[in-house]
Design a protein around this motif. Structure first.
Motif, PDB file in Angstrom:
ATOM      1  N   ASP A   7      22.266  29.700 156.819  1.00 31.37           N
ATOM      2  CA  ASP A   7      21.351  30.794 157.079  1.00 31.37           C
ATOM      3  C   ASP A   7      22.041  31.413 158.270  1.00 31.37           C
ATOM      4  OD1 ASP A   7      19.707  30.547 155.068  1.00 31.37           O
ATOM      5  OD2 ASP A   7      18.208  29.715 156.190  1.00 31.37           O
ATOM      6  N   TYR A   8      22.470  30.862 159.209  1.00 32.79           N
ATOM      7  CA  TYR A   8      23.259  31.292 160.506  1.00 32.79           C
ATOM      8  C   TYR A   8      24.475  32.093 160.095  1.00 32.79           C
ATOM      9  CZ  TYR A   8      20.293  28.075 163.205  1.00 32.79           C
ATOM     10  OH  TYR A   8      19.413  27.545 163.965  1.00 32.79           O
ATOM     11  N   LEU A   9      25.051  31.673 159.262  1.00 33.59           N
ATOM     12  CA  LEU A   9      26.515  32.545 158.859  1.00 33.59           C
ATOM     13  C   LEU A   9      25.933  33.494 158.099  1.00 33.59           C
ATOM     14  CD1 LEU A   9      29.600  32.698 158.407  1.00 33.59           C
ATOM     15  CD2 LEU A   9      29.494  31.188 156.488  1.00 33.59           C
ATOM     16  N   ASN A  10      24.991  33.486 157.071  1.00 37.26           N
ATOM     17  CA  ASN A  10      24.442  34.731 156.397  1.00 37.26           C
ATOM     18  C   ASN A  10      24.123  35.661 157.143  1.00 37.26           C
ATOM     19  OD1 ASN A  10      25.332  32.950 154.255  1.00 37.26           O
ATOM     20  ND2 ASN A  10      23.228  32.193 153.661  1.00 37.26           N
ATOM     21  N   GLU A  11      23.402  35.311 158.140  1.00 37.51           N
ATOM     22  CA  GLU A  11      22.808  36.571 159.257  1.00 37.51           C
ATOM     23  C   GLU A  11      23.982  36.775 160.113  1.00 37.51           C
ATOM     24  OE1 GLU A  11      19.764  34.299 161.155  1.00 37.51           O
ATOM     25  OE2 GLU A  11      18.479  34.114 159.277  1.00 37.51           O
ATOM     26  N   THR A  12      24.799  36.176 160.597  1.00 42.86           N
ATOM     27  CA  THR A  12      25.886  36.661 161.543  1.00 42.86           C
ATOM     28  C   THR A  12      27.040  37.451 160.705  1.00 42.86           C
ATOM     29  OG1 THR A  12      25.660  34.666 162.683  1.00 42.86           O
ATOM     30  CG2 THR A  12      27.788  35.848 163.010  1.00 42.86           C
ATOM     31  N   VAL A  13      27.297  37.213 159.397  1.00 42.31           N
ATOM     32  CA  VAL A  13      28.002  38.070 158.796  1.00 42.31           C
ATOM     33  C   VAL A  13      27.618  39.680 158.533  1.00 42.31           C
ATOM     34  CG1 VAL A  13      27.389  37.461 156.261  1.00 42.31           C
ATOM     35  CG2 VAL A  13      30.085  38.072 157.019  1.00 42.31           C
ATOM     36  N   LEU A  14      26.400  39.742 158.497  1.00 42.58           N
ATOM     37  CA  LEU A  14      25.742  40.981 158.116  1.00 42.58           C
ATOM     38  C   LEU A  14      26.025  41.892 159.581  1.00 42.58           C
ATOM     39  CD1 LEU A  14      22.447  40.093 156.279  1.00 42.58           C
ATOM     40  CD2 LEU A  14      24.715  41.275 155.389  1.00 42.58           C
ATOM     41  N   ARG A  15      25.846  41.002 160.816  1.00 37.55           N
ATOM     42  CA  ARG A  15      25.796  41.842 161.919  1.00 37.55           C
ATOM     43  C   ARG A  15      27.116  42.142 162.464  1.00 37.55           C
ATOM     44  NH1 ARG A  15      22.512  37.824 163.462  1.00 37.55           N
ATOM     45  NH2 ARG A  15      24.022  37.057 165.140  1.00 37.55           N
ATOM     46  N   PRO A  17      30.762  41.342 160.948  1.00 38.02           N
ATOM     47  CA  PRO A  17      31.514  40.713 159.803  1.00 38.02           C
ATOM     48  C   PRO A  17      33.255  40.822 160.333  1.00 38.02           C
ATOM     49  CG  PRO A  17      30.908  42.975 159.409  1.00 38.02           C
ATOM     50  CD  PRO A  17      30.211  42.397 160.411  1.00 38.02           C
ATOM     51  N   ASP A  18      33.441  41.576 161.367  1.00 39.95           N
ATOM     52  CA  ASP A  18      35.041  41.633 161.511  1.00 39.95           C
ATOM     53  C   ASP A  18      35.295  40.721 162.931  1.00 39.95           C
ATOM     54  OD1 ASP A  18      35.472  43.196 159.245  1.00 39.95           O
ATOM     55  OD2 ASP A  18      34.810  44.752 160.256  1.00 39.95           O
ATOM     56  N   LYS A  19      34.161  40.404 163.504  1.00 41.72           N
ATOM     57  CA  LYS A  19      34.367  39.557 164.792  1.00 41.72           C
ATOM     58  C   LYS A  19      34.867  38.211 164.387  1.00 41.72           C
ATOM     59  CE  LYS A  19      31.816  37.945 168.896  1.00 41.72           C
ATOM     60  NZ  LYS A  19      30.592  37.670 169.143  1.00 41.72           N
ATOM     61  N   THR A  20      35.833  37.819 165.341  1.00 37.21           N
ATOM     62  CA  THR A  20      36.557  36.508 165.271  1.00 37.21           C
ATOM     63  C   THR A  20      35.374  35.241 165.025  1.00 37.21           C
ATOM     64  OG1 THR A  20      38.775  37.023 165.913  1.00 37.21           O
ATOM     65  CG2 THR A  20      38.271  34.890 165.992  1.00 37.21           C
ATOM     66  N   ALA A  21      35.596  34.471 164.240  1.00 35.04           N
ATOM     67  CA  ALA A  21      34.356  33.292 164.205  1.00 35.04           C
ATOM     68  C   ALA A  21      35.043  32.108 164.945  1.00 35.04           C
ATOM     69  CB  ALA A  21      33.977  33.049 162.866  1.00 35.04           C
ATOM     70  N   PHE A  22      36.457  31.758 164.359  1.00 38.21           N
ATOM     71  CA  PHE A  22      37.077  30.549 164.727  1.00 38.21           C
ATOM     72  C   PHE A  22      38.563  30.906 164.995  1.00 38.21           C
ATOM     73  CE2 PHE A  22      33.474  28.784 162.456  1.00 38.21           C
ATOM     74  CZ  PHE A  22      33.071  27.866 163.176  1.00 38.21           C
ATOM     75  N   SER A  23      39.130  30.152 165.978  1.00 39.39           N
ATOM     76  CA  SER A  23      40.587  30.266 166.078  1.00 39.39           C
ATOM     77  C   SER A  23      41.105  29.011 166.736  1.00 39.39           C
ATOM     78  CB  SER A  23      40.655  31.604 167.298  1.00 39.39           C
ATOM     79  OG  SER A  23      42.176  31.756 167.425  1.00 39.39           O
ATOM     80  N   LEU A  29      39.891  33.229 161.766  1.00 42.27           N
ATOM     81  CA  LEU A  29      39.130  33.857 160.681  1.00 42.27           C
ATOM     82  C   LEU A  29      38.177  34.634 161.100  1.00 42.27           C
ATOM     83  CD1 LEU A  29      39.181  30.892 158.094  1.00 42.27           C
ATOM     84  CD2 LEU A  29      40.428  33.001 158.047  1.00 42.27           C
ATOM     85  N   THR A  30      37.684  35.551 160.586  1.00 48.69           N
ATOM     86  CA  THR A  30      36.443  36.453 160.959  1.00 48.69           C
ATOM     87  C   THR A  30      35.126  35.908 160.162  1.00 48.69           C
ATOM     88  OG1 THR A  30      36.824  37.927 158.946  1.00 48.69           O
ATOM     89  CG2 THR A  30      37.912  38.376 161.161  1.00 48.69           C
ATOM     90  N   PHE A  31      34.195  36.242 160.610  1.00 46.09           N
ATOM     91  CA  PHE A  31      32.965  35.828 159.991  1.00 46.09           C
ATOM     92  C   PHE A  31      32.926  36.276 158.327  1.00 46.09           C
ATOM     93  CE2 PHE A  31      31.451  35.473 164.170  1.00 46.09           C
ATOM     94  CZ  PHE A  31      30.721  34.305 164.032  1.00 46.09           C
ATOM     95  N   LEU A  32      33.413  37.470 158.278  1.00 48.27           N
ATOM     96  CA  LEU A  32      33.499  37.913 156.709  1.00 48.27           C
ATOM     97  C   LEU A  32      34.543  37.035 155.900  1.00 48.27           C
ATOM     98  CD1 LEU A  32      32.452  39.570 154.365  1.00 48.27           C
ATOM     99  CD2 LEU A  32      34.448  41.299 155.180  1.00 48.27           C
TER     100      LEU A  32
END
Length: 187
Positions: A7-15, A17-23, A29-32
């Motif tokens: 649910d955390y990923l599903n909510e974050t990708v909506l807000r 999507p193009d932000k870097t999630a992990f590096s 990789l972005t959240f999307l």
């Protein structure tokens, strides 16, 4: 209240999507990208008939490894992390104990994986991320998940040297994330 760690990923990708999630300092990789690739992995597992089973993730420490973990959870399974830094004998003991039917590898680990005593399917992360996803299938898997369902098993060496699994479920990961966020004052 959250019942599924995804649910955390599903909510974050909506807000964002193009932000870097992990590096890892080189690749990111972005959240999307994580959302899309983890859903492809989850759907691929569904298509193989793998559900509520262990899946070994044998990958280098990389953003794709985290995405593979999330993909295994998306498919309603639980992951077992293994990496190249482990001695082959230890990896084989973990594989024997886990009795997994699938091992997800990257281009750096697949050749080593083929030399291990593993009777399941060995698949390449990049190949299974190309599958077309059926949203309703993944929604059903997500909706049927319980907060007590396993999401990972990490093997420790134990006092005897024989690997023993330590399990975590959605609820324990959610509680940890919420307590950490509160303690660090993250929103």
């Amino acid at each position: 209240m959250q019942n599924n760690i995804l649910d955390y990923l599903n909510e974050t990708v909506l807000r964002t999507p193009d932000k870097t999630a992990f590096s890892d300092g080189t690749d990111s990789l972005t959240f999307l990208e994580i959302y899309s690739q983890s859903r492809a992995i989850g759907f691929w597992l569904h298509e193989q008939g793998v559900y509520r089973k262990p899946v070994v993730v044998f990958m280098n420490k990389h953003p794709k490894a985290v995405t593979a973990f999330l993909g295994v959870i998306t498919g309603g399974c639980f992951y077992i992390p293994v990496d190249l830094e482990m001695p082959a004998m230890r990896i084989e003991l973990i594989l024997q104990n886990a009795e997994a039917g699938v091992m997800i590898c990257d281009s750096n680990t697949i050749e080593v994986a083929k030399t291990l005593k593993f009777s399941g399917d060995i698949v390449l992360y990049d190949d299974i991320c190309k599958i077309t996803v059926e949203d309703e299938v993944l929604k059903k898997i997500h909706d049927e998940a319980l907060d007590t369902d396993l999401i990972y098993v990490v093997f420790t060496s134990g006092s005897t040297g024989v690997p023993k699994g330590v399990a975590g479920c959605h609820r324990s990961a959610i509680d940890y994330a919420e307590q950490l966020s509160e303690g660090l004052r993250f929103g």
